[in-house]
Design a protein around this motif. Structure first.
Motif, PDB file in Angstrom:
ATOM      1  N   GLU A  41       0.824  -1.204   0.000  1.00 47.51           N
ATOM      2  CA  GLU A  41       0.000   0.000   0.000  1.00 47.51           C
ATOM      3  C   GLU A  41       0.861   1.258   0.000  1.00 47.51           C
ATOM      4  O   GLU A  41       0.528   2.248  -0.652  1.00 47.51           O
ATOM      5  N   ILE A  76       2.195   1.867  -3.556  1.00 47.18           N
ATOM      6  CA  ILE A  76       1.158   2.413  -4.439  1.00 47.18           C
ATOM      7  C   ILE A  76       0.862   3.863  -4.088  1.00 47.18           C
ATOM      8  O   ILE A  76       0.708   4.716  -4.976  1.00 47.18           O
ATOM      9  N   ALA A  77       0.791   4.163  -2.781  1.00 46.94           N
ATOM     10  CA  ALA A  77       0.547   5.548  -2.361  1.00 46.94           C
ATOM     11  C   ALA A  77       1.684   6.470  -2.808  1.00 46.94           C
ATOM     12  O   ALA A  77       1.454   7.602  -3.247  1.00 46.94           O
ATOM     13  N   ILE A 101       1.319   7.070  -6.567  1.00 47.15           N
ATOM     14  CA  ILE A 101       0.255   8.041  -6.840  1.00 47.15           C
ATOM     15  C   ILE A 101       0.734   9.450  -6.505  1.00 47.15           C
ATOM     16  O   ILE A 101       0.500  10.398  -7.258  1.00 47.15           O
ATOM     17  N   LEU A 135      -4.985   5.255 -11.268  1.00 53.90           N
ATOM     18  CA  LEU A 135      -4.365   4.334 -10.324  1.00 53.90           C
ATOM     19  C   LEU A 135      -5.079   4.385  -8.978  1.00 53.90           C
ATOM     20  O   LEU A 135      -5.299   3.350  -8.333  1.00 53.90           O
ATOM     21  N   PHE A 136      -5.465   5.577  -8.548  1.00 53.49           N
ATOM     22  CA  PHE A 136      -6.203   5.721  -7.295  1.00 53.49           C
ATOM     23  C   PHE A 136      -7.544   4.998  -7.349  1.00 53.49           C
ATOM     24  O   PHE A 136      -7.918   4.276  -6.416  1.00 53.49           O
ATOM     25  N   PHE A 159      -8.339   2.542  -9.319  1.00 57.64           N
ATOM     26  CA  PHE A 159      -8.068   1.108  -9.421  1.00 57.64           C
ATOM     27  C   PHE A 159      -7.743   0.512  -8.054  1.00 57.64           C
ATOM     28  O   PHE A 159      -8.191  -0.588  -7.721  1.00 57.64           O
ATOM     29  N   VAL A 160      -6.970   1.234  -7.259  1.00 60.57           N
ATOM     30  CA  VAL A 160      -6.582   0.748  -5.937  1.00 60.57           C
ATOM     31  C   VAL A 160      -7.774   0.762  -4.977  1.00 60.57           C
ATOM     32  O   VAL A 160      -7.828  -0.045  -4.047  1.00 60.57           O
ATOM     33  N   ARG A 209      -9.631  -2.464  -3.876  1.00 55.64           N
ATOM     34  CA  ARG A 209      -8.882  -3.348  -2.971  1.00 55.64           C
ATOM     35  C   ARG A 209      -7.722  -3.997  -3.703  1.00 55.64           C
ATOM     36  O   ARG A 209      -7.853  -4.466  -4.820  1.00 55.64           O
ATOM     37  N   LEU A 210      -6.616  -4.019  -3.019  1.00 57.33           N
ATOM     38  CA  LEU A 210      -5.447  -4.731  -3.521  1.00 57.33           C
ATOM     39  C   LEU A 210      -5.559  -6.180  -3.066  1.00 57.33           C
ATOM     40  O   LEU A 210      -5.307  -6.510  -1.916  1.00 57.33           O
ATOM     41  N   ALA A 225     -11.810  -9.099  -5.418  1.00 56.54           N
ATOM     42  CA  ALA A 225     -11.496  -7.798  -5.999  1.00 56.54           C
ATOM     43  C   ALA A 225     -12.759  -7.260  -6.669  1.00 56.54           C
ATOM     44  O   ALA A 225     -13.468  -7.987  -7.355  1.00 56.54           O
ATOM     45  N   GLN A 259     -12.185  -1.500 -11.931  1.00 53.64           N
ATOM     46  CA  GLN A 259     -11.429  -1.933 -13.104  1.00 53.64           C
ATOM     47  C   GLN A 259     -12.124  -1.485 -14.385  1.00 53.64           C
ATOM     48  O   GLN A 259     -11.472  -1.017 -15.325  1.00 53.64           O
TER      49      GLN A 259
END
Length: 109
Positions: free
Chosen positions: A2, A5-6, A9, A41-42, A44-45, A48-49, A65, A70
């Motif tokens: 997480e 990914i953060a 972003i 990307l935000f 998409f995340v 849930r990853l 998911a 998506q």
């Protein structure tokens, strides 16, 4: 995961804002593209990853998911590509008309 990914972003957003503050059309187009990638990307995340989990809800399964983000990101990518192509053609036309790629139409120094 997480935190990675953060950070991605955040870097995409920071790079996009920096490029948007430049006074040339091509860098502004790149900045808008980076910001749209950060937003995609935000979104998409936010679904849930869940690595290795199918994007379908099985009966009684808790670790799935969400397929809606998506689908939204896929749609946003297609629309973003079309808008980026339009803005690039518009910027090329403005450069041809004004002789400069400065956003105000003034010659850069």
């Amino acid at each position: 995961m997480e935190l990675l990914i953060a950070g991605a972003i955040g870097l995409l957003t920071a790079g996009g804002v920096y490029l948007l503050l430049q006074a040339h059309t091509f860098t502004m187009v790149l900045g808008l593209t980076l910001i749209s990638y950060a937003v995609n990307l935000f979104i998409f995340v936010m679904g849930r990853l869940t690595p290795g989990a199918p994007p379908l809800i099985a009966a009684g399964a808790a670790g799935y998911a969400d397929p809606l983000p998506q689908a939204l990101v896929l749609t946003a990518l297609v629309i973003g590509f079309g808008m980026t192509a339009f803005v690039v053609v518009l910027a090329l036309r403005a450069r041809h008309a004004h002789g400069s790629d400065h956003v105000d139409g003034e010659a850069s120094q």
